[in-house]
Design a protein around this motif. Structure first.
Motif, PDB file in Angstrom:
ATOM      1  N   ALA A  28      31.897  30.903 -12.368  1.00 16.87           N
ATOM      2  CA  ALA A  28      31.131  30.026 -11.484  1.00 16.87           C
ATOM      3  C   ALA A  28      29.976  29.410 -12.260  1.00 16.87           C
ATOM      4  CB  ALA A  28      30.602  30.800 -10.285  1.00 16.87           C
ATOM      5  N   LEU A  29      29.903  28.106 -12.284  1.00 14.18           N
ATOM      6  CA  LEU A  29      28.817  27.360 -12.926  1.00 14.18           C
ATOM      7  C   LEU A  29      27.902  26.826 -11.836  1.00 14.18           C
ATOM      8  CD1 LEU A  29      27.550  25.963 -15.449  1.00 14.18           C
ATOM      9  CD2 LEU A  29      29.116  24.069 -15.037  1.00 14.18           C
ATOM     10  N   ILE A  30      26.625  27.202 -11.905  1.00 12.43           N
ATOM     11  CA  ILE A  30      25.655  26.802 -10.889  1.00 12.43           C
ATOM     12  C   ILE A  30      24.528  26.023 -11.559  1.00 12.43           C
ATOM     13  CG2 ILE A  30      24.071  27.586  -9.090  1.00 12.43           C
ATOM     14  CD1 ILE A  30      26.446  30.143 -10.205  1.00 12.43           C
ATOM     15  N   THR A  31      24.309  24.786 -11.147  1.00 12.44           N
ATOM     16  CA  THR A  31      23.168  24.049 -11.674  1.00 12.44           C
ATOM     17  C   THR A  31      21.920  24.480 -10.909  1.00 12.44           C
ATOM     18  OG1 THR A  31      23.319  22.125 -10.201  1.00 12.44           O
ATOM     19  CG2 THR A  31      24.692  22.096 -12.176  1.00 12.44           C
ATOM     20  N   GLY A  32      20.814  24.611 -11.629  1.00 13.41           N
ATOM     21  CA  GLY A  32      19.584  25.070 -10.985  1.00 13.41           C
ATOM     22  C   GLY A  32      19.722  26.492 -10.476  1.00 13.41           C
ATOM     23  N   GLY A  33      20.390  27.345 -11.259  1.00 14.69           N
ATOM     24  CA  GLY A  33      20.674  28.696 -10.794  1.00 14.69           C
ATOM     25  C   GLY A  33      19.591  29.715 -11.066  1.00 14.69           C
ATOM     26  N   THR A  34      18.396  29.273 -11.417  1.00 17.55           N
ATOM     27  CA  THR A  34      17.339  30.228 -11.770  1.00 17.55           C
ATOM     28  C   THR A  34      16.318  30.433 -10.666  1.00 17.55           C
ATOM     29  OG1 THR A  34      16.018  28.478 -12.811  1.00 17.55           O
ATOM     30  CG2 THR A  34      17.546  29.706 -14.234  1.00 17.55           C
ATOM     31  N   ALA A  35      16.447  29.721  -9.559  1.00 19.50           N
ATOM     32  CA  ALA A  35      15.466  29.868  -8.480  1.00 19.50           C
ATOM     33  C   ALA A  35      16.095  29.416  -7.174  1.00 19.50           C
ATOM     34  CB  ALA A  35      14.206  29.035  -8.769  1.00 19.50           C
ATOM     35  N   GLY A  36      15.469  29.827  -6.076  1.00 23.05           N
ATOM     36  CA  GLY A  36      15.831  29.328  -4.759  1.00 23.05           C
ATOM     37  C   GLY A  36      17.281  29.568  -4.393  1.00 23.05           C
ATOM     38  N   ILE A  37      17.893  28.560  -3.801  1.00 24.97           N
ATOM     39  CA  ILE A  37      19.255  28.670  -3.310  1.00 24.97           C
ATOM     40  C   ILE A  37      20.240  28.864  -4.458  1.00 24.97           C
ATOM     41  CG2 ILE A  37      21.090  27.348  -2.157  1.00 24.97           C
ATOM     42  CD1 ILE A  37      18.745  26.105  -0.480  1.00 24.97           C
ATOM     43  N   GLY A  38      19.990  28.226  -5.591  1.00 23.77           N
ATOM     44  CA  GLY A  38      20.868  28.397  -6.740  1.00 23.77           C
ATOM     45  C   GLY A  38      20.884  29.830  -7.236  1.00 23.77           C
ATOM     46  N   LEU A  39      19.715  30.458  -7.302  1.00 24.71           N
ATOM     47  CA  LEU A  39      19.639  31.844  -7.738  1.00 24.71           C
ATOM     48  C   LEU A  39      20.356  32.758  -6.752  1.00 24.71           C
ATOM     49  CD1 LEU A  39      18.673  34.205  -9.433  1.00 24.71           C
ATOM     50  CD2 LEU A  39      16.435  34.023  -8.322  1.00 24.71           C
ATOM     51  N   GLU A  40      20.138  32.545  -5.466  1.00 22.70           N
ATOM     52  CA  GLU A  40      20.796  33.398  -4.471  1.00 22.70           C
ATOM     53  C   GLU A  40      22.313  33.221  -4.506  1.00 22.70           C
ATOM     54  OE1 GLU A  40      19.344  35.745  -2.964  1.00 22.70           O
ATOM     55  OE2 GLU A  40      17.311  35.158  -3.550  1.00 22.70           O
ATOM     56  N   THR A  41      22.753  32.005  -4.764  1.00 17.39           N
ATOM     57  CA  THR A  41      24.187  31.767  -4.916  1.00 17.39           C
ATOM     58  C   THR A  41      24.725  32.515  -6.123  1.00 17.39           C
ATOM     59  OG1 THR A  41      23.991  29.585  -3.884  1.00 17.39           O
ATOM     60  CG2 THR A  41      25.929  29.976  -5.248  1.00 17.39           C
TER      61      THR A  41
END
Length: 318
Positions: A16-29
């Protein structure tokens, strides 16, 4: 049918590749997918911060540098991902800006439109052939309730406007573009007979870092009240995104959001959208404009010359 994160199936063997995955909704995802065994790839501007977050997610979390305000960076990131991974099962186009500090991106686009839409448009198309050869792959584009306040119509002038940094309309327009892109992408994938599906989701209201931008003065009291009364923590706000990413009963072209209280509360469910977001001619015009501005074009697959999927899950070199 009600859904919660307890319904997320086993993600072992999936990337799974998540952009903006270091905070907020991206991190929770990213966190929810990692807990269920996915190799999570955090695509972010701040690599050091990304590595710190990845350490907390466990040994199967990686980091790639991505600056969506630079199409050159988007191309480099896509090339790195293509070299380093044999498959992408889930792409979550999550990162975004709201009332950013700069007027324009590196390429001269209005910042909301350039980051929130054009960067993700280019990244998705550059990774699309890798996803088309991954069975059951899903592309999730995160939009917003703000798409409802967007003026309709996209053209080169608005894409390069200098007046959007503190504009609610400019932010809404970028989120409308996200939703229209997700729907046009699904139409094209379906026309090709691809297994990959495109789904859109919105989180409702969440007190994430996006609200720390330089909002227009008239909006600040309203936003503070709305956040106090209606906002959900990022872990709950991420639920529509997670369902879109993992529930294969959700069909391509769907749009999910919280199911209750004006789409600000409740389990993920089909969401309402504006007439302009459903206009297929406008979706096509936006797509053609996005190809022109980004320099990245959709390469159709015949379905006959698709490579066999590579099941190995590997780390990028270095």
């Amino acid at each position: 049918m009600k859904w919660s994160t307890a319904d997320i199936p086993d993600q072992r063997g999936r990337v799974a590749l998540i952009t903006g995955g270091t905070a907020g909704i991206g991190l929770e995802t990213a966190r929810s997918l990692a807990v269920r065994g996915a190799r999570t790839v955090l695509a972010c501007r701040d690599v050091e911060r990304g590595r710190a977050v990845a350490t907390g997610l466990g040994p199967d979390a990686d980091v790639v540098k991505l600056d969506l305000a630079s199409l050159q960076s988007v191309r480099r990131t896509a090339a790195e991902v293509r070299r380093g991974y044999g498959r992408i099962d889930v792409l979550v186009n999550n990162a975004g800006v709201m009332f950013p500090p700069h007027h324009r991106t590196e390429d001269g686009f209005e910042a909301h439109f350039g980051v929130n839409h054009l960067g993700h448009f280019a990244l998705t198309l550059l990774l699309l052939d890798l996803m088309r050869c991954t069975p059951g792959s899903r592309i999730v584009t995160v939009t917003s309730l703000a798409h409802r306040v967007a003026p309709s119509g996209f053209d080169p002038r608005t894409a390069r406007s200098q007046g959007g940094r503190r504009s609610v309309a400019a932010y809404g327009r970028s989120k409308l573009a996200n939703l229209m892109f997700a729907r046009e992408l699904q139409r094209r994938l379906a026309d090709e007979g691809a297994e990959t599906v495109s789904v859109a989701a919105h989180p409702g209201l969440s007190a994430t870092g996006l609200w720390h931008g330089d909002a227009p003065a008239a909006l600040r009291p309203v936003s503070r009240t709305a956040l106090r009364v209606l906002a959900r923590p990022p872990a709950r706000a991420a639920e529509p995104v997670l369902r879109a990413a993992t529930d294969h009963r959700v069909p391509g072209g769907a749009y999910l959001g919280p199911g209750r209280l004006l789409e600000t509360r409740g389990a993920p469910a089909p969401a309402r959208s504006t007439r302009s977001s459903r206009n297929t001619r406008a979706q096509l015009r936006l797509w053609e404009l996005s190809e022109e501005l980004s320099g990245v074009r959709h390469q159709r697959s015949s379905g006959e010359d698709r490579p066999e999927p590579i099941p190995k899950v590997s780390r990028p070199p270095g």
